[in-house]
Design a protein around this motif. Sequence first.
Motif, PDB file in Angstrom:
ATOM      1  N   HIS A  90      31.325 140.724  39.424  1.00  0.00           N
ATOM      2  CA  HIS A  90      31.314 141.930  40.265  1.00  0.00           C
ATOM      3  C   HIS A  90      32.264 141.793  41.450  1.00  0.00           C
ATOM      4  O   HIS A  90      32.473 142.754  42.208  1.00  0.00           O
ATOM      5  N   LEU A  91      32.865 140.626  41.634  1.00  0.00           N
ATOM      6  CA  LEU A  91      33.713 140.382  42.798  1.00  0.00           C
ATOM      7  C   LEU A  91      35.058 141.089  42.659  1.00  0.00           C
ATOM      8  O   LEU A  91      35.615 141.157  41.559  1.00  0.00           O
ATOM      9  N   PRO A  92      35.623 141.586  43.754  1.00  0.00           N
ATOM     10  CA  PRO A  92      36.963 142.184  43.692  1.00  0.00           C
ATOM     11  C   PRO A  92      37.997 141.116  43.368  1.00  0.00           C
ATOM     12  O   PRO A  92      37.819 139.938  43.685  1.00  0.00           O
ATOM     13  N   ILE A  93      39.103 141.535  42.754  1.00  0.00           N
ATOM     14  CA  ILE A  93      40.192 140.615  42.447  1.00  0.00           C
ATOM     15  C   ILE A  93      41.519 141.246  42.827  1.00  0.00           C
ATOM     16  O   ILE A  93      41.786 142.407  42.502  1.00  0.00           O
ATOM     17  N   ILE A  94      42.329 140.497  43.557  1.00  0.00           N
ATOM     18  CA  ILE A  94      43.677 140.934  43.890  1.00  0.00           C
ATOM     19  C   ILE A  94      44.672 139.971  43.248  1.00  0.00           C
ATOM     20  O   ILE A  94      44.280 138.911  42.750  1.00  0.00           O
ATOM     21  N   VAL A  95      45.944 140.343  43.260  1.00  0.00           N
ATOM     22  CA  VAL A  95      46.974 139.551  42.586  1.00  0.00           C
ATOM     23  C   VAL A  95      48.095 139.201  43.561  1.00  0.00           C
ATOM     24  O   VAL A  95      48.490 140.019  44.396  1.00  0.00           O
ATOM     25  N   ASP A  96      48.593 137.974  43.434  1.00  0.00           N
ATOM     26  CA  ASP A  96      49.700 137.469  44.255  1.00  0.00           C
ATOM     27  C   ASP A  96      50.925 137.270  43.364  1.00  0.00           C
ATOM     28  O   ASP A  96      51.118 136.194  42.788  1.00  0.00           O
TER      29      ASP A  96
ATOM     30  N   VAL B 101      33.289 137.679  49.063  1.00  0.00           N
ATOM     31  CA  VAL B 101      34.309 136.880  48.387  1.00  0.00           C
ATOM     32  C   VAL B 101      35.241 137.792  47.594  1.00  0.00           C
ATOM     33  O   VAL B 101      34.785 138.665  46.847  1.00  0.00           O
ATOM     34  N   ILE B 102      36.530 137.574  47.768  1.00  0.00           N
ATOM     35  CA  ILE B 102      37.563 138.267  47.001  1.00  0.00           C
ATOM     36  C   ILE B 102      38.344 137.201  46.245  1.00  0.00           C
ATOM     37  O   ILE B 102      38.777 136.206  46.828  1.00  0.00           O
ATOM     38  N   LEU B 103      38.528 137.404  44.956  1.00  0.00           N
ATOM     39  CA  LEU B 103      39.285 136.460  44.135  1.00  0.00           C
ATOM     40  C   LEU B 103      40.759 136.832  44.150  1.00  0.00           C
ATOM     41  O   LEU B 103      41.104 138.005  44.267  1.00  0.00           O
ATOM     42  N   CYS B 104      41.625 135.836  44.024  1.00  0.00           N
ATOM     43  CA  CYS B 104      43.068 136.085  44.008  1.00  0.00           C
ATOM     44  C   CYS B 104      43.732 135.306  42.887  1.00  0.00           C
ATOM     45  O   CYS B 104      43.759 134.075  42.911  1.00  0.00           O
ATOM     46  N   GLU B 105      44.269 136.031  41.908  1.00  0.00           N
ATOM     47  CA  GLU B 105      45.076 135.425  40.845  1.00  0.00           C
ATOM     48  C   GLU B 105      46.481 135.206  41.388  1.00  0.00           C
ATOM     49  O   GLU B 105      47.145 136.150  41.816  1.00  0.00           O
TER      50      GLU B 105
ATOM     51  N   LEU C  65      39.067 134.972  50.920  1.00  0.00           N
ATOM     52  CA  LEU C  65      40.010 135.203  49.829  1.00  0.00           C
ATOM     53  C   LEU C  65      40.183 133.878  49.101  1.00  0.00           C
ATOM     54  O   LEU C  65      40.769 132.936  49.636  1.00  0.00           O
ATOM     55  N   LEU C  66      39.667 133.799  47.874  1.00  0.00           N
ATOM     56  CA  LEU C  66      39.657 132.550  47.123  1.00  0.00           C
ATOM     57  C   LEU C  66      40.736 132.580  46.045  1.00  0.00           C
ATOM     58  O   LEU C  66      40.625 133.288  45.046  1.00  0.00           O
ATOM     59  N   LYS C  67      41.779 131.783  46.256  1.00  0.00           N
ATOM     60  CA  LYS C  67      42.868 131.725  45.284  1.00  0.00           C
ATOM     61  C   LYS C  67      42.512 130.813  44.117  1.00  0.00           C
ATOM     62  O   LYS C  67      41.827 129.805  44.285  1.00  0.00           O
ATOM     63  N   ARG C  68      43.009 131.189  42.947  1.00  0.00           N
ATOM     64  CA  ARG C  68      42.786 130.396  41.744  1.00  0.00           C
ATOM     65  C   ARG C  68      43.604 129.105  41.818  1.00  0.00           C
ATOM     66  O   ARG C  68      44.755 129.100  42.260  1.00  0.00           O
ATOM     67  N   GLY C  69      43.020 128.003  41.385  1.00  0.00           N
ATOM     68  CA  GLY C  69      43.713 126.733  41.378  1.00  0.00           C
ATOM     69  C   GLY C  69      44.880 126.710  40.406  1.00  0.00           C
ATOM     70  O   GLY C  69      44.943 127.506  39.459  1.00  0.00           O
ATOM     71  N   LEU C  70      45.789 125.773  40.617  1.00  0.00           N
ATOM     72  CA  LEU C  70      47.024 125.721  39.841  1.00  0.00           C
ATOM     73  C   LEU C  70      46.785 125.611  38.339  1.00  0.00           C
ATOM     74  O   LEU C  70      47.559 126.155  37.545  1.00  0.00           O
ATOM     75  N   SER C  71      45.729 124.905  37.948  1.00  0.00           N
ATOM     76  CA  SER C  71      45.430 124.724  36.525  1.00  0.00           C
ATOM     77  C   SER C  71      43.975 125.035  36.216  1.00  0.00           C
ATOM     78  O   SER C  71      43.418 124.520  35.249  1.00  0.00           O
ATOM     79  N   ALA C  72      43.369 125.886  37.026  1.00  0.00           N
ATOM     80  CA  ALA C  72      41.940 126.157  36.896  1.00  0.00           C
ATOM     81  C   ALA C  72      41.656 127.186  35.804  1.00  0.00           C
ATOM     82  O   ALA C  72      42.372 128.174  35.654  1.00  0.00           O
ATOM     83  N   THR C  73      40.585 126.943  35.050  1.00  0.00           N
ATOM     84  CA  THR C  73      40.097 127.961  34.124  1.00  0.00           C
ATOM     85  C   THR C  73      39.382 129.048  34.918  1.00  0.00           C
ATOM     86  O   THR C  73      39.018 128.850  36.089  1.00  0.00           O
ATOM     87  N   ILE C  74      39.149 130.170  34.281  1.00  0.00           N
ATOM     88  CA  ILE C  74      38.441 131.256  34.956  1.00  0.00           C
ATOM     89  C   ILE C  74      37.015 130.832  35.300  1.00  0.00           C
ATOM     90  O   ILE C  74      36.500 131.164  36.384  1.00  0.00           O
TER      91      ILE C  74
END
Length: 285
Positions: free
Chosen positions: A207-213, A176-180, A149-158
């Motif tokens: 194509h990767l799944p994305i979940i939200v926090d 890999v699952i992305l997490c906003e 589960l890979l969380k997006r960085g605090l100031s990271a672009t997509i």
Amino acid sequence: MTTNDLKAKSVPYKLASRLNHSESTVVQVGDRKIGDGSVAVIAGPCSVEGRQEIIEIAKELKREGAHLLRGGAFKPRSSPYSFQGLGETGLKFLAEAREVTGLPIVSEVMDIENLPMACAYIDMIQIGARNMQNYPLLKAVGRTTKPVLLKRGLSATIEEWLMSAEYILSEGNPNVILCERGIRTFETATRNTLDLNAVPVIKHLSHLPIIVDPSHGTGVARYVPTMSMAAIAAGADGLILEAHQCPESALSDGQQSITPEEFSRLMQKVEVFTSALQKDGVTIG
């Protein structure tokens, strides 16, 4: 941006791009699939605080519909004086909660040194926002077979986020699952600004799944249910929520943690909402 636009741009994230992998990826974590058209819900306390506490809340969350259990054993904190987690003891407590409830467990790994030990306990490795560009760690988890589960960085672009996913994928791990989880902006009314734009953008580019926090995305418990529903409406494949029996006494992030009762009400709304969407023929995720 159309598919032709993507080809013309020649995206640098070759493995994460939908150009080279047109079908959406589904990641299996324990007995739960993420990215299969349903909404996967991960819930649990920010930190594992004790054996009895994690087992009891795991039971409550399972009863109310949670699919996976989260809990931090290693906690990266802004202050070195704040609670840093229980380490391997916390992972053992999580594993015991899994035995009791059957819920697969998700926990953050902060460094390469603890990765082998953590993999012996957990079902999915979480890479926190502060480590999104820790490339040696990304390559190391890419050499495991564990879902990540890979969380997006605090100031990271997509694009930066997808390039971090590329590090994991390039080492051979496709799970890999992305997490906003919100980004840092000028706004101070909430902890972060939850960027729900990221959901449809990721769905288009990757194509990767994305979940939200929505817990970290808002930092305020009362906003979590609303933003959870908004995330589902945007097309998220799941949610990761912080829940605690007594948020006011939590050792970390109590202000953004919902109670089991609030979690129960949220899950009822999620069920009604997703059923209505499916009845109308709307694809979830």
